[in-house]
Design a protein around this motif. Structure first.
Motif, PDB file in Angstrom:
ATOM      1  N   THR A  67       0.805  -1.216   0.000  1.00 11.09           N
ATOM      2  CA  THR A  67       0.000   0.000   0.000  1.00 11.09           C
ATOM      3  C   THR A  67       0.836   1.263   0.000  1.00 11.09           C
ATOM      4  OG1 THR A  67      -0.118  -0.136   2.417  1.00 11.09           O
ATOM      5  CG2 THR A  67      -1.926  -1.122   1.159  1.00 11.09           C
ATOM      6  N   ASN A  68       2.155   1.158   0.143  1.00  7.54           N
ATOM      7  CA  ASN A  68       3.009   2.338   0.156  1.00  7.54           C
ATOM      8  C   ASN A  68       3.721   2.561  -1.176  1.00  7.54           C
ATOM      9  OD1 ASN A  68       2.504   2.976   2.896  1.00  7.54           O
ATOM     10  ND2 ASN A  68       3.878   1.326   3.512  1.00  7.54           N
ATOM     11  N   ASN A  69       3.428   1.747  -2.164  1.00  5.92           N
ATOM     12  CA  ASN A  69       4.127   1.842  -3.440  1.00  5.92           C
ATOM     13  C   ASN A  69       3.161   2.036  -4.603  1.00  5.92           C
ATOM     14  OD1 ASN A  69       6.684   1.356  -2.310  1.00  5.92           O
ATOM     15  ND2 ASN A  69       6.367  -0.851  -2.380  1.00  5.92           N
ATOM     16  N   VAL A  70       3.660   2.713  -5.633  1.00  7.38           N
ATOM     17  CA  VAL A  70       2.925   2.805  -6.891  1.00  7.38           C
ATOM     18  C   VAL A  70       3.655   1.935  -7.909  1.00  7.38           C
ATOM     19  CG1 VAL A  70       2.203   5.160  -6.360  1.00  7.38           C
ATOM     20  CG2 VAL A  70       4.203   4.777  -7.802  1.00  7.38           C
ATOM     21  N   PRO A 106      -2.024   3.451  -5.027  1.00  7.90           N
ATOM     22  CA  PRO A 106      -2.825   3.061  -3.868  1.00  7.90           C
ATOM     23  C   PRO A 106      -3.607   4.248  -3.313  1.00  7.90           C
ATOM     24  CG  PRO A 106      -0.553   2.284  -3.670  1.00  7.90           C
ATOM     25  CD  PRO A 106      -0.589   3.254  -4.810  1.00  7.90           C
ATOM     26  N   VAL A 107      -4.681   3.953  -2.604  1.00  8.50           N
ATOM     27  CA  VAL A 107      -5.476   4.989  -1.960  1.00  8.50           C
ATOM     28  C   VAL A 107      -4.589   5.777  -0.995  1.00  8.50           C
ATOM     29  CG1 VAL A 107      -7.427   5.435  -0.433  1.00  8.50           C
ATOM     30  CG2 VAL A 107      -7.574   3.635  -2.150  1.00  8.50           C
ATOM     31  N   GLY A 108      -4.688   7.098  -1.061  1.00 10.79           N
ATOM     32  CA  GLY A 108      -3.899   7.942  -0.181  1.00 10.79           C
ATOM     33  C   GLY A 108      -2.559   8.353  -0.752  1.00 10.79           C
ATOM     34  N   MET A 109      -2.227   7.877  -1.982  1.00 11.73           N
ATOM     35  CA  MET A 109      -0.967   8.232  -2.625  1.00 11.73           C
ATOM     36  C   MET A 109      -1.235   9.150  -3.812  1.00 11.73           C
ATOM     37  SD  MET A 109       1.310   6.523  -0.836  1.00 11.73           S
ATOM     38  CE  MET A 109       2.776   6.388  -1.847  1.00 11.73           C
ATOM     39  N   ALA A 152      -6.062  12.869   1.035  1.00 16.19           N
ATOM     40  CA  ALA A 152      -6.514  11.495   1.246  1.00 16.19           C
ATOM     41  C   ALA A 152      -7.548  11.445   2.360  1.00 16.19           C
ATOM     42  CB  ALA A 152      -5.333  10.602   1.606  1.00 16.19           C
ATOM     43  N   PRO A 153      -8.658  10.740   2.179  1.00 18.58           N
ATOM     44  CA  PRO A 153      -9.705  10.712   3.202  1.00 18.58           C
ATOM     45  C   PRO A 153      -9.268   9.919   4.418  1.00 18.58           C
ATOM     46  CG  PRO A 153     -10.188   9.135   1.482  1.00 18.58           C
ATOM     47  CD  PRO A 153      -8.988   9.904   1.021  1.00 18.58           C
ATOM     48  N   GLN A 189     -12.776   6.176  -4.644  1.00 13.20           N
ATOM     49  CA  GLN A 189     -11.412   6.389  -4.170  1.00 13.20           C
ATOM     50  C   GLN A 189     -10.672   7.419  -5.015  1.00 13.20           C
ATOM     51  OE1 GLN A 189      -9.692   2.477  -4.120  1.00 13.20           O
ATOM     52  NE2 GLN A 189     -11.017   1.757  -2.465  1.00 13.20           N
ATOM     53  N   ARG A 190     -11.142   7.617  -6.224  1.00 16.57           N
ATOM     54  CA  ARG A 190     -10.510   8.622  -7.096  1.00 16.57           C
ATOM     55  C   ARG A 190     -10.938  10.030  -6.707  1.00 16.57           C
ATOM     56  NH1 ARG A 190      -8.186   7.721 -12.560  1.00 16.57           N
ATOM     57  NH2 ARG A 190      -7.544   9.781 -13.230  1.00 16.57           N
TER      58      ARG A 190
END
Length: 362
Positions: A67-70, A106-109, A152-153, A189-190
């Motif tokens: 979740t920390n990578n694109v 990922p969500v939040g990135m 990011a929500p 999420q977008r």
């Protein structure tokens, strides 16, 4: 033997005696990987190396991202060579130059692509998975930045926290399979501000307003395309900056019944999807379908505001005006279509435990 000048991803400056085989051996421990170095540098031929020439030495495909990578891909639809990138800045030599066509975020990135090295030139920002970065940025990226999205929500907030799967399926028991709950939640999420701004009452009203309008447009989420097929060929504005493609029609599709070539073009550009050539994606891909509806909902329809802003500042009636005001509003009395939207909105607000507010009619 070539001299290792850093760890991939890096830039190798060709020195006397260097060969692609030796360079691959130095960085990867496997000389047979010279074909990868060749491919990453425009399929350079081994015999064409010149002293002082700079070569990109990229990482070998990494394991699946967390979740920390694109992940960036050479080809659209998440195909071709890929790189996994964490938070940081990546200039020429650290990424494959002029090759990115799709990207998973990922969500939040957030990922910012730049057309030039040193983070210059044109730029484009992505905050969600994008199967095609768009004609304006395809194979154009020379540097990029990966960072945490400021907007990011918070975990558990937004639409999914307001409308559960059970509630959604109860609201639309006869929905078409295109309109899945998973597709809708993925699409939200977008747009992290959707149903995620203002008071709890305002957020619930926005959820109800969105559901009421898409329910009206699609017969309670049963129809994926405009029913009147005779109208299909007529949604082509020849004066638009988004020209119609021969053999394609831009009739109403999806939850918001996206219509006209200029809307397909503008929406596709914003989402990084070629909807002018592939308008049928709006009625066949659940995530894309809901994302187009949210694009319309969250985007200002000049000179009118966005539906997202309108529901919180003007009331439900303005969302009707934005979506189909020319037909349903300003007729001296409430039209049958507008009344149906209002009834659905009142039904959904009641179900979500909130009052509908003022200015219901347009």
């Amino acid at each position: 033997m070539a001299r290792k000048q850093g760890n991939p991803p890096t830039v190798h400056t060709v020195e006397t005696g260097d060969t692609l085989f030796d360079i691959a051996q130095a960085y990867y421990g496997d000389g047979d990987q010279w074909t990868k170095i060749s491919a990453d540098n425009g399929n350079i031929a081994p015999e064409s190396l010149q002293i002082g020439q700079q070569l990109q030495v990229l990482t070998v495909n990494s394991p699946s991202p967390d979740t920390n990578n694109v992940v960036v891909y050479d080809d659209s639809q998440y195909l071709g060579f890929s790189q996994v990138l964490g938070v940081g800045s990546y200039d020429w030599g650290q990424i494959k130059n002029d090759s990115i066509s799709s990207i998973k975020v990922p969500v939040g990135m957030k990922v910012i692509l730049y057309s030039d090295t040193n983070f210059g030139g044109q730029s484009k920002t992505f905050t969600a998975d994008t199967p095609y970065v768009g004609d304006d940025f395809n194979d154009l990226t020379s540097s990029l930045i990966v960072e945490i999205a400021n907007n990011a929500p918070p975990s558990g907030s937004g639409f999914a926290n307001i409308v559960s799967r059970q509630a959604y399926e109860t609201m639309f028991p006869n929905r078409n399979g295109l309109y899945s709950y998973e597709g809708l939640i993925t699409a939200t999420q977008r747009y992290p501000n959707f149903c995620n701004e203002g008071s709890d009452e305002q957020r619930k009203r926005e959820a109800a307003a969105f559901l009421a309008n898409i329910a009206h447009e699609t017969g309670n989420l049963q129809y994926t395309e405009e029913l009147n097929t005779a109208n299909w060929p007529h949604y082509c504005d020849l004066n638009s900056t988004y020209p119609c493609v021969s053999g394609k029609t831009y009739h109403g599709r999806g939850p918001i019944q996206l219509s006209w070539n200029y809307n397909y073009g503008a929406c596709g550009t914003a989402l990084g999807i070629d909807l002018l050539n592939n308008p049928e994606l709006v009625s066949t891909d659940s995530v894309i379908s809901f994302t187009t509806a949210l694009w319309f909902w969250m985007t200002s329809q000049l000179p009118k505001p966005s539906c997202h802003d309108a529901i919180n500042t003007s009331g439900f009636g303005m969302t009707i005006n934005i979506i189909n005001g020319g037909i349903e509003c300003g007729k001296g009395q409430v039209t049958q279509q507008a009344q149906h939207r209002i009834q659905l909105y009142q039904q959904f607000t009641q179900g979500l435990g909130v009052t509908p507010g003022d200015n219901l009619s347009c």
